[in-house]
Each structure stands twice: as C-alpha cells, then as structure tokens.
Design a protein around this motif. Structure first.
Motif, mmCIF file in Angstrom:
data_model
loop_
_atom_site.group_PDB
_atom_site.id
_atom_site.type_symbol
_atom_site.label_atom_id
_atom_site.label_comp_id
_atom_site.label_asym_id
_atom_site.label_seq_id
_atom_site.Cartn_x
_atom_site.Cartn_y
_atom_site.Cartn_z
ATOM 1 N N SER A 55 -0.283 -4.910 10.035
ATOM 2 C CA SER A 55 -0.525 -6.343 9.868
ATOM 3 C C SER A 55 -1.017 -6.635 8.459
ATOM 4 C CB SER A 55 -1.567 -6.819 10.889
ATOM 5 O OG SER A 55 -2.861 -6.324 10.550
ATOM 6 N N GLU A 56 -0.990 -7.912 8.084
ATOM 7 C CA GLU A 56 -1.457 -8.300 6.758
ATOM 8 C C GLU A 56 -2.939 -7.999 6.576
ATOM 9 O OE1 GLU A 56 -0.471 -12.311 5.902
ATOM 10 O OE2 GLU A 56 1.698 -11.995 5.976
ATOM 11 N N GLY A 57 -3.676 -7.945 7.673
ATOM 12 C CA GLY A 57 -5.097 -7.632 7.605
ATOM 13 C C GLY A 57 -5.394 -6.150 7.503
ATOM 14 N N ALA A 97 0.814 -1.215 0.000
ATOM 15 C CA ALA A 97 0.000 0.000 0.000
ATOM 16 C C ALA A 97 0.849 1.267 0.000
ATOM 17 C CB ALA A 97 -0.944 0.006 1.204
ATOM 18 N N GLY A 98 2.140 1.130 0.273
ATOM 19 C CA GLY A 98 3.005 2.294 0.307
ATOM 20 C C GLY A 98 3.897 2.313 1.530
ATOM 21 N N LEU A 99 4.290 3.502 1.938
ATOM 22 C CA LEU A 99 5.192 3.689 3.080
ATOM 23 C C LEU A 99 4.462 4.386 4.213
ATOM 24 C CD1 LEU A 99 8.143 3.753 4.263
ATOM 25 C CD2 LEU A 99 8.300 6.058 3.269
ATOM 26 N N TRP A 100 4.667 3.883 5.448
ATOM 27 C CA TRP A 100 4.113 4.495 6.648
ATOM 28 C C TRP A 100 5.259 5.062 7.471
ATOM 29 C CZ3 TRP A 100 -1.171 4.587 7.773
ATOM 30 C CH2 TRP A 100 -1.980 3.780 6.971
ATOM 31 N N VAL A 137 3.943 -8.056 15.786
ATOM 32 C CA VAL A 137 2.744 -8.818 15.471
ATOM 33 C C VAL A 137 3.154 -10.234 15.105
ATOM 34 C CG1 VAL A 137 0.746 -9.011 13.937
ATOM 35 C CG2 VAL A 137 1.530 -6.758 14.697
ATOM 36 N N HIS A 138 2.439 -11.231 15.617
ATOM 37 C CA HIS A 138 2.733 -12.625 15.291
ATOM 38 C C HIS A 138 2.612 -12.820 13.780
ATOM 39 C CE1 HIS A 138 2.517 -16.994 15.129
ATOM 40 N NE2 HIS A 138 2.824 -17.050 16.411
ATOM 41 N N PRO A 139 3.622 -13.418 13.125
ATOM 42 C CA PRO A 139 3.608 -13.537 11.666
ATOM 43 C C PRO A 139 2.488 -14.404 11.104
ATOM 44 C CG PRO A 139 5.429 -14.779 12.615
ATOM 45 C CD PRO A 139 4.845 -13.966 13.721
ATOM 46 N N ARG A 140 1.881 -15.252 11.945
ATOM 47 C CA ARG A 140 0.814 -16.131 11.450
ATOM 48 C C ARG A 140 -0.522 -15.910 12.152
ATOM 49 N NH1 ARG A 140 3.999 -21.948 10.690
ATOM 50 N NH2 ARG A 140 5.672 -21.142 9.332
ATOM 51 N N SER A 141 -0.511 -15.163 13.236
ATOM 52 C CA SER A 141 -1.752 -14.869 13.975
ATOM 53 C C SER A 141 -1.729 -13.392 14.337
ATOM 54 C CB SER A 141 -1.861 -15.736 15.237
ATOM 55 O OG SER A 141 -1.811 -17.117 14.924
ATOM 56 N N GLU A 142 -2.223 -12.547 13.425
ATOM 57 C CA GLU A 142 -2.029 -11.116 13.581
ATOM 58 C C GLU A 142 -2.803 -10.501 14.735
ATOM 59 O OE1 GLU A 142 -5.166 -9.341 10.353
ATOM 60 O OE2 GLU A 142 -3.183 -9.910 9.664
ATOM 61 N N GLU A 143 -3.685 -11.259 15.381
ATOM 62 C CA GLU A 143 -4.354 -10.719 16.561
ATOM 63 C C GLU A 143 -3.442 -10.752 17.789
ATOM 64 O OE1 GLU A 143 -4.956 -15.121 16.807
ATOM 65 O OE2 GLU A 143 -5.035 -13.598 15.226
ATOM 66 N N ASP A 177 -7.488 1.682 11.710
ATOM 67 C CA ASP A 177 -7.838 1.120 10.419
ATOM 68 C C ASP A 177 -6.986 1.816 9.357
ATOM 69 O OD1 ASP A 177 -9.904 -0.439 8.650
ATOM 70 O OD2 ASP A 177 -9.789 1.580 7.801
ATOM 71 N N ALA A 178 -6.308 1.036 8.519
ATOM 72 C CA ALA A 178 -5.361 1.606 7.566
ATOM 73 C C ALA A 178 -6.032 2.504 6.532
ATOM 74 C CB ALA A 178 -4.595 0.488 6.860
ATOM 75 N N ASP A 179 -7.282 2.220 6.184
ATOM 76 C CA ASP A 179 -7.959 3.000 5.142
ATOM 77 C C ASP A 179 -8.584 4.287 5.680
ATOM 78 O OD1 ASP A 179 -7.336 1.134 3.154
ATOM 79 O OD2 ASP A 179 -9.055 -0.108 3.703
ATOM 80 N N SER A 180 -9.299 4.178 6.802
ATOM 81 C CA SER A 180 -10.031 5.332 7.318
ATOM 82 C C SER A 180 -9.273 6.112 8.376
ATOM 83 C CB SER A 180 -11.372 4.875 7.910
ATOM 84 O OG SER A 180 -11.157 4.042 9.049
#
Length: 292
Positions: free
Chosen positions: A167-169, A95-98, A207-213, A185-188
């Motif tokens: 996170s990936e989500g 999505a870009g750079l943060w 963040v856990h690489p396989r369980s992002e919660e 939220d990354a979008d809003s």
C-alpha cells in the motif's frame, strides 16, 4: 503508460499497444507483439507482471522461480527470486521490487547497474486455520469474525505466498495457501496482522486505491471478503458462483455516479462485478474457457 498492456500465461507473453484514434468518433486500434526470449531459457508459465516505468522495463515471474527482465519486447536476462519453486507475485514501487512465491519468502530488491540486488527478506509465520476450517458466513448472515492465528509448529509445511500488494502507506499485504492473510511493516518486516480469512487457499487480494485500510480477498472456497485491515475485521462478504482467482477494486468515477466496484475473476472463465457499498452482484459473464 495507460496505453501499454502485457498479457502472460502458459507458454505465452504478449505486449500490447493501444493507439488512440486520430479523429473523434474513430475506433481505437490495438497492436500486439509476442515477446522474444533471445538467449534466455523460456519460462513454461508466467504468474505475475510488474512495470518499471522509470527504467522502461517490464518484469515477469516464472514457474521455475526466476524473474525475467524485458525491454523492447525482448528478454534481457533473468535472476532467481525463489529457490527451485514458482515465483508467484511481483510488486514494484519507489522503494524497489518485491517478490514472493512458493518458498514462503518475501524479498525486497534494489536495481543497481542493471542488476537486482537482494536488500532484505522475511518469512511470515503463515498461521494455520482452526480445525473447523473457519468458513465465512453465507451471504446475508453476519460477517465472519476473523481470529488471530497461532504460529505453526516447527515441522509444519511452509505456507506459500500467492499474492503480494504494497500500500501507499508502506504495508505489505500477503495472501497465503494456509488460508491466512498477513500484513507486514515494509521497513522492519514485523508482522502487524496475521488473520484467518478463508478456509482454503487465498488466491488474490486488492487494496482500495483511495482507502488503503480496505482490502478485498478471494479464494478457492468461493468467497469474496471485504475487510478493514486496521480494525482486523471483515465488513462484508459474498458467495461467489465459482472459486475466486483474481480481484480488483476500481476507484469511484464521478461521471458515472461515483460508485466503487469490485471485479472478480473466477475459475472456469467467468467474471463478476460487485457494488462496493451494497455488495450486490451487478454483472456476471462467461468470458473464456480458462481461469481468469
């Protein structure tokens, strides 16, 4: 690439290439090369590094609020991400750079024709911990209960951002000097969670690489906390030997038993490794004289 590393700090930036052995049984070889600033004023201190694989570029965040662009070990230029204060966090994805830093602003950038263009910016409310500091419970005691924070008064100082992970989500997770951890939220840019996790500065999160919660945080209060961002509760905690400076979570590796480990960099040059399931310390070592 997995064979390319960057180290950076006070008046230091170095690029490392790990060369695999040509024959089985031979040792790996490591080659290093110092970065050249060329015509760009050098950064006195570097706080973060990000890789841009599709553009063959490395970005570094500096003490003066600039992000520096590197290619072939040379600085190609810079742009201002934080106004007159350190930029402490970088994160790059599709999505870009943060970027984030001591001004408390979270910014998303898009690269266009060799330049980074600001797309959006957010400023989390950065809640204030309760009067008692809300220190977590000691190891072996019930896990500390997180509390929703009140928004600070208008005249309260802005909480600086120390770390940023996406996170990936699409959840943007931030650690603040107020002792809070924020999820956006990354979008809003809407705050999904504003939680008190530490009694002091929260220096780093992973963040856990396989369980992002699952998110691990460490801070100056000498606590390692492991919490569920969806349920908004700490699931495990441990008292660290020293203040926590950095944290990383490794995914389970089947060939060594399938265990997940949490590594913590500590003040004073120490490091520790914990078993993710039991939260037992399985490794401790003094690695150097500086904070890790």
């Amino acid at each position: 690439a997995n064979d390319f590393l960057v180290t950076a700090g006070d008046n230091h930036i170095c690029f490392w290439t790990v060369m695999r052995p040509k024959e089985k049984g031979q040792p790996y070889d490591v080659e290093s090369k110092k970065g050249t600033w060329k015509n760009t004023p050098p950064a006195k201190a570097t706080h973060a590094v990000a890789f841009i694989p599709h553009d063959d570029m490395v970005l570094t965040a500096g003490e003066q609020g600039y992000v520096y662009m590197w290619r072939d070990f040379e600085c190609q230029g810079r742009f201002e991400a934080c106004s007159r204060c350190p930029c402490r966090a970088l994160w790059s994805d599709e999505a870009g750079l943060w970027t984030a830093g001591d001004d408390g602003m979270i910014k998303q950038w898009e690269r266009n024709k060799g330049k980074y263009i600001l797309q959006q910016s957010h400023q989390p409310t950065g809640g204030v911990p309760p009067p008692d500091g809300g220190a977590p419970a000691a190891a072996g005691a019930p896990p500390p209960k997180l509390v929703m924070l009140k928004k600070p008064a208008k005249k309260a100082p802005t909480a600086a951002v120390r770390d940023l992970v996406v996170s990936e989500g699409g959840a943007v997770v931030l650690t603040l000097t107020s002792g809070a951890l924020v999820s956006l939220d990354a979008d809003s840019g809407e705050e999904e969670a504003l939680l008190r996790t530490h009694s002091g500065v929260v220096n780093h999160c992973a963040v856990h690489p396989r369980s992002e919660e699952k998110v691990a945080t460490v801070g100056d209060d000498r606590y390692l906390l492991y919490w569920d961002i969806e349920r908004r509760e700490v699931t495990k905690s441990a008292v660290l030997p020293f203040g926590g400076c950095a944290v990383a979570i490794s995914p389970p590796i089947e060939m060594i038993g399938g265990h997940t480990h949490i590594a913590v960099g500590l003040s004073g040059g120490a490091m520790a490794v914990y078993d993710e399931e039991t939260f037992e310390q399985i490794k401790f070592a003094i690695h150097c004289k500086e904070d890790i």
